[in-house]
Design a protein around this motif. Sequence first.
Motif, short mmCIF file in Angstrom:
data_model
loop_
_atom_site.label_atom_id
_atom_site.label_comp_id
_atom_site.label_asym_id
_atom_site.label_seq_id
_atom_site.Cartn_x
_atom_site.Cartn_y
_atom_site.Cartn_z
N ALA A 226 -5.76 -5.28 1.42
CA ALA A 226 -4.34 -4.08 1.68
C ALA A 226 -3.44 -4.23 0.50
O ALA A 226 -3.33 -5.14 -0.23
CB ALA A 226 -3.92 -4.82 2.91
N PHE A 227 -2.81 -3.28 0.58
CA PHE A 227 -1.82 -3.06 -0.54
C PHE A 227 -0.78 -1.96 0.08
O PHE A 227 -0.78 -1.19 0.97
CB PHE A 227 -2.45 -2.66 -1.73
CG PHE A 227 -2.55 -1.20 -2.23
CD1 PHE A 227 -2.01 -0.13 -2.25
CD2 PHE A 227 -4.06 -1.19 -1.44
CE1 PHE A 227 -2.55 1.26 -2.18
CE2 PHE A 227 -4.59 0.25 -1.61
CZ PHE A 227 -3.65 1.31 -1.85
N GLU A 228 0.50 -1.85 -0.86
CA GLU A 228 1.51 -0.90 -0.83
C GLU A 228 1.90 -0.43 -2.17
O GLU A 228 2.20 -1.32 -2.97
CB GLU A 228 2.44 -1.27 0.27
CG GLU A 228 3.63 -0.16 0.25
CD GLU A 228 4.88 -0.69 1.18
OE1 GLU A 228 5.84 0.11 1.23
OE2 GLU A 228 4.70 -1.84 1.70
N GLN A 229 2.11 0.63 -2.42
CA GLN A 229 2.42 1.25 -3.76
C GLN A 229 3.16 2.55 -3.76
O GLN A 229 3.12 3.27 -2.64
CB GLN A 229 1.23 1.51 -4.60
CG GLN A 229 1.81 2.11 -5.97
CD GLN A 229 0.46 2.26 -6.96
OE1 GLN A 229 -0.68 2.62 -6.51
NE2 GLN A 229 0.61 2.19 -8.29
N TYR A 230 4.46 2.59 -4.27
CA TYR A 230 5.28 3.63 -4.32
C TYR A 230 5.96 3.88 -5.51
O TYR A 230 6.27 2.82 -6.26
CB TYR A 230 6.37 3.61 -3.05
CG TYR A 230 7.16 2.08 -3.25
CD1 TYR A 230 8.40 2.11 -3.98
CD2 TYR A 230 6.82 1.25 -2.61
CE1 TYR A 230 9.12 1.01 -3.91
CE2 TYR A 230 7.61 -0.12 -2.55
CZ TYR A 230 8.68 -0.07 -3.40
OH TYR A 230 9.56 -0.90 -3.34
N GLY A 231 6.47 4.98 -5.70
CA GLY A 231 7.41 5.07 -6.96
C GLY A 231 7.93 6.60 -7.25
O GLY A 231 7.45 7.34 -6.12
N GLY A 232 8.29 6.94 -8.19
CA GLY A 232 9.02 8.13 -8.50
C GLY A 232 9.47 8.16 -9.89
O GLY A 232 9.69 7.28 -10.58
N GLY A 233 10.05 9.51 -10.40
CA GLY A 233 10.46 9.53 -11.59
C GLY A 233 10.89 11.09 -11.91
O GLY A 233 10.79 11.85 -10.95
N GLY A 234 11.28 11.33 -12.86
CA GLY A 234 11.35 12.68 -13.40
C GLY A 234 11.43 12.82 -15.07
O GLY A 234 11.43 11.71 -15.69
N GLU A 235 11.60 14.14 -15.20
CA GLU A 235 11.61 14.41 -16.73
C GLU A 235 12.45 15.67 -16.80
O GLU A 235 12.50 16.62 -16.12
CB GLU A 235 10.25 14.99 -17.05
CG GLU A 235 10.15 15.19 -18.62
CD GLU A 235 8.47 15.50 -18.91
OE1 GLU A 235 8.27 15.29 -20.24
OE2 GLU A 235 7.72 15.69 -18.25
N VAL A 236 13.15 15.88 -17.92
CA VAL A 236 14.05 17.03 -18.43
C VAL A 236 13.56 17.26 -19.74
O VAL A 236 13.23 16.58 -20.72
CB VAL A 236 15.33 16.44 -18.54
CG1 VAL A 236 16.40 17.68 -18.78
CG2 VAL A 236 16.02 16.15 -17.14
#
Length: 707
Positions: A226-236
């Motif tokens: 079992a596991f949980e993974q999350y994330g995010g980000g951005g670029e300009v």
Amino acid sequence: MLFKRSLAARRALLLAGTASAVLVSALHVSPARAAEDEITPVRIPELIVNAPREDEGSSERVIVGDVSGPPARDAGELISRIPGVSAGRLGGHGSDISIRGMSEDRIAVISDGAYVFGGCPNRMDPPASSMMPMSGDSIAVRRGYQSVLDGPPAPAGTVSLERADSADFGEGLSGNVEAGVESNGFQRYSSMQARAVENGSYIRGFLTGRRANNYEDGDGREVRSAFEQYGGGGEVGLRYGSNSLLSLSAEENRAVDVYFAGAGMDAPWTATDTYRLAVEHNFAEPGVLKGFEASVYGSFVDHVMDNYSLRTPGMMTMRTDATSDTKGARFAGNFAFGTMDVTLGADYRRNDRDAVSYSSMMAAIPPTTISNYTWPGMEIEDAGVFLETKAPLSKMTGITAGIRTDFISVKAAKADLLPGGMGAVSARTLYGTFYGVTDTDREETNVSGLVRITHDFGGFSGWLGASRAVRTADATERGIARAPAMGGGGWVGNPGLDPEKHHQVDLGVETVRTAWKTSASIWYDNVQDFISRDIARGQSGVLVNDGVSSIFRNVDAELAGIDLAAEWAFAPSWHLGGNIAYVYGENTTDGRPLYQIPPLSGEVELVYDVSEWSAGTRLRWAARQSRVDDSAATGSGLDVRETPAYAVIDIFGTWQLAERVRVQGGVANILDATYASHLNKANGFDPAVVQVNEPGRSAYLQVSFDF
């Protein structure tokens, strides 16, 4: 000779060649794509392999938005579906990829121009697993040492998460939303990316989340995964001048409560943060100097593993807090001298890895006694200068040549710190006890280079390449420091290791016709001073002979392999394809097989594809791996066993529900086979199972919406 003159080697080569010939003759096919690229042409059901003709070398490109099979639990699992790439697992998350029989830091992992190194000494978080595929547009895999421009040499190859030029998407707002579910382990995920483009400048953002329970193998046994993974980000990105670009990007990735059947601990927390600032400048009226590129980046990994947060501990509680911080910069100028293109530049990379282990005999939670400075403040700096040229030798022939020099500096900042507890010893004392080496500071000057010739023969194309790649020992090989305790073995790095020198040659041909295409390649790697993990038995340069402690030493080695792929459109809307890969590895110093070498393996698929829907079936198979180093009494014991052969059948389909809506689904391992990849670790959590098994039967459904 290409292979060691042993009966086993000749039989293995004969088997590989015979199987390959059968596949090719059965499909009546030959290579895809162009002479200048050694690119495997097979379209895989899970992925769309779409490698461009120019400036890619030996590569595969996975178009992230075209994933169409079971949801990959991480980027490492997704990459392992490309022919010639394998992976091993400790659990459900954290697939550790292998290319040309080599893994770990012999593979460069680059996320949008930033190098990433895992934060776990036991590789619970290999760098490929920390990448979020939806944060980019494609994942490129370059097999072998194909360019001096990718940074410090990685002899196995390079994996790079890349983002497309904003001009490819046109002006305005665009993006994608995707969600999916898989039955075995109840994996579910969703992701979103959006971009706004105006006059070439852009802003983009992305979010992703994935969660899974423990899956079951083909025998219905629950695998701790079992596991949980999350994330995010951005670029300009700011477009200016003659199509020049200034960009800034940042992303965060979190893996939480990751369970491992193949380890004595689990990972309740791993955080990876990556930042990059880059400029690509092209002159409006270029002369000899066409333009330049410059970038700075940082990737920061924080990892925690223990044996009590997610499982019931035994008599002792244990925890390790580890960090792996990488900072780097790169500057390169692009020149033109007639028909010759030249790239000249320099790069810098520093990786700091630190790991502190705690334990308590009284099962205290959390443990507070420092048992080891497992990575004792390892600091590895690499400053490199490089030059690479590309030029036509004739209308039909081209050449690529490159050279780079790397200046290495190594320190162990915590080598003299004493852990707590009775009989504690410092890392420096361990190095002296095991190897008679106490100087942890090291300076190296390593020279690497390559030359590659491609030729169009008219009916087919071919290539011939030769390279020398010199790789310095990494933080674990050089400096890990876990002292023997309670009758058990230690795990001690060797500060006196020499760098590996890989001398590779590869040869290949490919052709493409209206209804069919094939490719075939063969490669050989002679390695001087291969850095081998082994058991301490008083070998040359090893002072300990306890038969249980893990040590590192230099040996000589040979690796070789073949790769074949074919596809045949034998009727309207129908195609039949397949691929085969084989790797041979030998520790020539000790006269035994190299550990963790994948067996002969491949795939065959049949697909029916029309404008609005497609359906197909695929057979995935691997031969028994009998060339193993599985004895802790006489070898390294790093192979779990002679892994049995397997064959697994999948079915899959895609439906274009509307112009912008696509539905994908299928059943993986439809016959519910019980099997394990040879690279999978021993299942230490379930004594009834030898290795960590792959998932049994699993149905899946994914929906994608483009806007």
